[in-house]
Structures are given as C-alpha cells and as structure tokens.
Design a protein around this motif. Structure first.
Motif, PDB file in Angstrom:
ATOM      1  N   PRO A   1       0.811  -1.224   0.000  1.00  0.00           N
ATOM      2  CA  PRO A   1       0.000   0.000   0.000  1.00  0.00           C
ATOM      3  C   PRO A   1       0.845   1.275   0.000  1.00  0.00           C
ATOM      4  N   LEU A   2       0.450   2.193  -0.861  1.00  0.00           N
ATOM      5  CA  LEU A   2       1.018   3.540  -0.829  1.00  0.00           C
ATOM      6  C   LEU A   2       0.255   4.344   0.218  1.00  0.00           C
ATOM      7  N   THR A   3       0.621   5.580   0.401  1.00  0.00           N
ATOM      8  CA  THR A   3       0.039   6.407   1.461  1.00  0.00           C
ATOM      9  C   THR A   3      -1.487   6.472   1.382  1.00  0.00           C
ATOM     10  N   HIS A   4      -2.026   6.699   0.184  1.00  0.00           N
ATOM     11  CA  HIS A   4      -3.487   6.815   0.065  1.00  0.00           C
ATOM     12  C   HIS A   4      -4.171   5.467   0.269  1.00  0.00           C
ATOM     13  N   ASP A   5      -3.494   4.382  -0.124  1.00  0.00           N
ATOM     14  CA  ASP A   5      -4.029   3.042   0.134  1.00  0.00           C
ATOM     15  C   ASP A   5      -4.030   2.765   1.640  1.00  0.00           C
ATOM     16  N   LEU A   6      -2.957   3.154   2.304  1.00  0.00           N
ATOM     17  CA  LEU A   6      -2.859   2.993   3.753  1.00  0.00           C
ATOM     18  C   LEU A   6      -3.976   3.764   4.451  1.00  0.00           C
ATOM     19  N   LEU A   7      -4.198   4.995   4.022  1.00  0.00           N
ATOM     20  CA  LEU A   7      -5.267   5.807   4.605  1.00  0.00           C
ATOM     21  C   LEU A   7      -6.628   5.140   4.400  1.00  0.00           C
TER      22      LEU A   7
ATOM     23  N   ASN B   1      -7.176   1.942   4.018  1.00  0.00           N
ATOM     24  CA  ASN B   1      -7.213   0.767   4.888  1.00  0.00           C
ATOM     25  C   ASN B   1      -7.496   1.135   6.340  1.00  0.00           C
ATOM     26  N   ILE B   2      -6.908   2.222   6.808  1.00  0.00           N
ATOM     27  CA  ILE B   2      -7.151   2.672   8.180  1.00  0.00           C
ATOM     28  C   ILE B   2      -8.612   3.091   8.348  1.00  0.00           C
ATOM     29  N   ILE B   3      -9.117   3.859   7.401  1.00  0.00           N
ATOM     30  CA  ILE B   3     -10.514   4.310   7.460  1.00  0.00           C
ATOM     31  C   ILE B   3     -11.452   3.104   7.516  1.00  0.00           C
ATOM     32  N   GLU B   4     -11.219   2.135   6.634  1.00  0.00           N
ATOM     33  CA  GLU B   4     -12.073   0.941   6.606  1.00  0.00           C
ATOM     34  C   GLU B   4     -11.934   0.115   7.880  1.00  0.00           C
ATOM     35  N   SER B   5     -10.724   0.031   8.437  1.00  0.00           N
ATOM     36  CA  SER B   5     -10.507  -0.720   9.679  1.00  0.00           C
ATOM     37  C   SER B   5     -11.243  -0.096  10.854  1.00  0.00           C
ATOM     38  N   LEU B   6     -11.453   1.199  10.785  1.00  0.00           N
ATOM     39  CA  LEU B   6     -12.178   1.911  11.840  1.00  0.00           C
ATOM     40  C   LEU B   6     -13.690   1.927  11.579  1.00  0.00           C
ATOM     41  N   ASN B   7     -14.129   1.151  10.583  1.00  0.00           N
ATOM     42  CA  ASN B   7     -15.542   1.111  10.183  1.00  0.00           C
ATOM     43  C   ASN B   7     -16.068   2.488   9.820  1.00  0.00           C
ATOM     44  N   ALA B   8     -15.232   3.270   9.233  1.00  0.00           N
ATOM     45  CA  ALA B   8     -15.619   4.600   8.755  1.00  0.00           C
ATOM     46  C   ALA B   8     -15.744   4.542   7.241  1.00  0.00           C
ATOM     47  N   LYS B   9     -16.258   5.632   6.662  1.00  0.00           N
ATOM     48  CA  LYS B   9     -16.468   5.681   5.219  1.00  0.00           C
ATOM     49  C   LYS B   9     -16.263   7.108   4.731  1.00  0.00           C
ATOM     50  N   VAL B  10     -15.602   7.234   3.592  1.00  0.00           N
ATOM     51  CA  VAL B  10     -15.484   8.544   2.955  1.00  0.00           C
ATOM     52  C   VAL B  10     -16.800   8.790   2.224  1.00  0.00           C
ATOM     53  N   ASP B  11     -17.567   9.758   2.711  1.00  0.00           N
ATOM     54  CA  ASP B  11     -18.852  10.084   2.068  1.00  0.00           C
ATOM     55  C   ASP B  11     -18.641  10.807   0.749  1.00  0.00           C
ATOM     56  N   LYS B  12     -17.734  11.786   0.773  1.00  0.00           N
ATOM     57  CA  LYS B  12     -17.462  12.580  -0.426  1.00  0.00           C
ATOM     58  C   LYS B  12     -16.247  13.434  -0.170  1.00  0.00           C
ATOM     59  N   VAL B  13     -15.715  13.978  -1.258  1.00  0.00           N
ATOM     60  CA  VAL B  13     -14.702  15.021  -1.147  1.00  0.00           C
ATOM     61  C   VAL B  13     -15.259  16.247  -1.850  1.00  0.00           C
ATOM     62  N   TYR B  14     -14.873  17.405  -1.360  1.00  0.00           N
ATOM     63  CA  TYR B  14     -15.471  18.653  -1.822  1.00  0.00           C
ATOM     64  C   TYR B  14     -14.370  19.693  -2.004  1.00  0.00           C
ATOM     65  N   ILE B  15     -14.169  20.110  -3.244  1.00  0.00           N
ATOM     66  CA  ILE B  15     -13.236  21.198  -3.544  1.00  0.00           C
ATOM     67  C   ILE B  15     -14.053  22.469  -3.429  1.00  0.00           C
ATOM     68  N   HIS B  16     -13.835  23.194  -2.345  1.00  0.00           N
ATOM     69  CA  HIS B  16     -14.771  24.249  -1.967  1.00  0.00           C
ATOM     70  C   HIS B  16     -14.311  25.675  -2.216  1.00  0.00           C
TER      71      HIS B  16
ATOM     72  N   LEU C   1     -10.863   8.191  -5.264  1.00  0.00           N
ATOM     73  CA  LEU C   1     -10.755   7.128  -6.270  1.00  0.00           C
ATOM     74  C   LEU C   1     -10.635   5.758  -5.620  1.00  0.00           C
ATOM     75  N   ARG C   2      -9.873   5.684  -4.550  1.00  0.00           N
ATOM     76  CA  ARG C   2      -9.647   4.410  -3.886  1.00  0.00           C
ATOM     77  C   ARG C   2     -10.868   3.929  -3.106  1.00  0.00           C
TER      78      ARG C   2
END
Length: 157
Positions: free
Chosen positions: A57-63, A65-80, A114-115
């Motif tokens: 895993p690269l840095t974004h893959d690691l991130l 994996n950590i998010i998923e391990s914590l049972n969290a989810k990226v809802d969206k990203v927003y360029i604001h 993307l990931r």
C-alpha cells in the motif's frame, strides 16, 4: 452549491512542466476544471485511475485501509474554494454516523476518493471562476453527422 465531477484526464502541461488533473461535470457536462498538481500526487491518482496493483500500500491506500478498519467511510470530497491560485478541499468522513470534515489538498482528496469510490464535488462558484466550458464536443458532432446521413447519397450512379 456542490457540483458532482469526475476525473476526465491527467496530463503534463508542457508549458509549466506540471501535471494537470482535469475534472469534468457529471453527467458528461460541458464544464471542466483544471487543477495543477505535483508529480507524486499525479502518480497516486494515475495508479488509482489505471487500477494498478503495486503489491504494497502507498500512502493513500494505507489511509483507505485505516478508514475501513475503523468502520468509517469517505462520504465525499469537496473542492470548496480557490484562494491566491490555491484550491482547498474537504474530505467528509462518516464515523459512527457522525460526519467529520477533514481539511485536505484537492489532489490527496481525489486520490482517496478514487480508492474508496467516493464522489467528488466542486463548489459551483469555483467551477465558474476557474473552470471552462467545452465549446466543441466530438461525440455530439459525430452523432449529428450520422443522424443527418442520407443513404440515398451513397447509391452507385
């Protein structure tokens, strides 16, 4: 207002020798937003776009994996926002039904989106200020050309 976009392309700007990620309004909209990014960020986005398995895993893959391990989810990203030629983004992270807003560079937010197959949004004002509208659409032109063809014109004389 949030406008959903997708990554339409990634290329090298020959004038500045910097990478550009090109966002396009969904669905197949005519508005685009170019964002200049660094080579490492471009590499992270390209690996995700091409679905390249690099083994570890690269840095974004690691991130991810950590998010998923914590049972969290990226809802969206927003360029604001765009301030002094710098774009700003937020990652919306759902943790136990609580939304956390994490400050991020747009390139990192997009690489993570993307990931995690999360949607990417751009503020409509940012899209108006820094984006452009595609005047020519090759697919539309081809469709029109094919629709207007008259088979009678191709008969042998």
């Amino acid at each position: 207002m949030m406008v959903e976009v997708y990554i339409a392309g990634l290329s090298l700007d020959p004038q500045t020798n910097q990478f550009i990620v090109l966002l396009r309004e969904k669905p197949e909209g005519k508005r685009f937003l170019p964002i200049w990014i660094g080579p490492f960020e471009a590499n992270a986005i390209a690996i995700a776009l091409e679905k390249i398995d690099i083994g570890r895993p690269l840095t974004h893959d690691l991130l991810k994996n950590i998010i998923e391990s914590l049972n969290a989810k990226v809802d969206k990203v927003y360029i604001h926002s765009l301030k002094e030629n710098t774009f700003y983004a937020t990652i919306f992270l759902n943790v136990s039904d609580k939304i956390l807003e994490i400050d991020s560079r747009p390139s990192d937010a997009m690489a993570l989106a993307l990931r995690t197959q999360s949607p990417i949004y751009v503020d409509s004002q940012v899209l108006e200020e820094a984006g452009f509208v595609e005047e020519y659409n090759a697919e539309e032109e081809l469709t029109k050309l094919l629709r207007d063809l008259n088979p009678e014109e191709f008969k042998k004389q």
